[in-house]
Design an enzyme around this catalytic site. Sequence first.
Site, PDB file in Angstrom:
ATOM      1  N   LYS A  70      15.636  18.332  21.110  1.00 57.83           N
ATOM      2  CA  LYS A  70      14.198  18.592  21.292  1.00 57.83           C
ATOM      3  C   LYS A  70      13.332  17.334  21.169  1.00 57.83           C
ATOM      4  O   LYS A  70      12.261  17.251  21.764  1.00 57.83           O
ATOM      5  CB  LYS A  70      13.725  19.671  20.307  1.00 57.83           C
ATOM      6  CG  LYS A  70      14.338  21.031  20.604  1.00 57.83           C
ATOM      7  CD  LYS A  70      14.089  22.034  19.499  1.00 57.83           C
ATOM      8  CE  LYS A  70      12.736  22.694  19.650  1.00 57.83           C
ATOM      9  NZ  LYS A  70      12.625  23.909  18.802  1.00 57.83           N
ATOM     10  N   ASP A 107       6.814  26.598  20.744  1.00 61.12           N
ATOM     11  CA  ASP A 107       7.210  27.213  19.469  1.00 61.12           C
ATOM     12  C   ASP A 107       6.000  27.712  18.677  1.00 61.12           C
ATOM     13  O   ASP A 107       6.016  28.809  18.124  1.00 61.12           O
ATOM     14  CB  ASP A 107       8.006  26.226  18.612  1.00 61.12           C
ATOM     15  CG  ASP A 107       9.442  26.049  19.095  1.00 61.12           C
ATOM     16  OD1 ASP A 107       9.975  26.988  19.718  1.00 61.12           O
ATOM     17  OD2 ASP A 107      10.022  24.981  18.854  1.00 61.12           O
TER      18      ASP A 107
END
Length: 277
Positions: A70, A107
């Site tokens: 990520k 997220d």
Amino acid sequence: MTLSKIPLAGVIGSPIAHSKSPQLQAHWLRTYGLAGYYIPMDVAPQDLETVIRTLPSMGFVGVNVTIPHKEAVMSIADLVTDRAILIGAANTLIFRKDGKIHADNTDGYGFIENLKSGAPNWNPRSGPAAVLGAGGAARAVIASLLDAGVPEILLSNRTRVRSDKLKTDFGSRIRVYDWVQAGNMLDHAHLVVNTTSLGMIGKSEMRVPLDGLQPGTVVTDLVYAPLKTRLLETAEEMGCITVDGLGMLLHQAVPGFERWFGKRPEVDRATRAAALR
């Protein structure tokens, strides 16, 4: 008769076999009758850039990105959203028609949408939020809570230096507690969030004392295996409003699916059931 290209998407990580994203995305593709496929891809760090730059020519319109990639994808992307820069990680890549790779982090969006769904009466301005953990997930949660208007974040992590780093990055609305004092944060919190892996199947249980929890406090755990962690079980027994972690996974997937396949999916009971299969 010429058939147009079938859009492909997927999730890149290592390991990746445990990911629920393929069954979730396949459920949405079936539900809305859309052409497309979503594929799990186990990619080693040394192959990441080669794979990402090859995917568009294979018909991929984008991918989700998970551990351990990520952070690394940020330097591969041509365009990075402000929220991904703030969080320091991206979980969604969009391969644009002009050839550019667009990186975003959904997220925090998924976290807030899950809270709105599971605790609709929660008011972010009502008081402090206690956050356990200071990793990548915590960064996304803190950024989204501050953006939503939470007045103060009470933060504790097993390694204090990581909490201090988040205070440096996010500013004076963060108050850091030593891990041995983490239970003391709960007395004042209107929202409690576990962003650590404690309580997950195969991991250690959370040992933070929970006797400071107040009835009516919203408690959520990013862990979703098991769906009801010891933290959520105890909080429920103490009269708290609990929100499990599965919804965050479902909601964070919505923006990517919409960009890739052209339809904004709904997170409903059938979606939860599909992810739990």
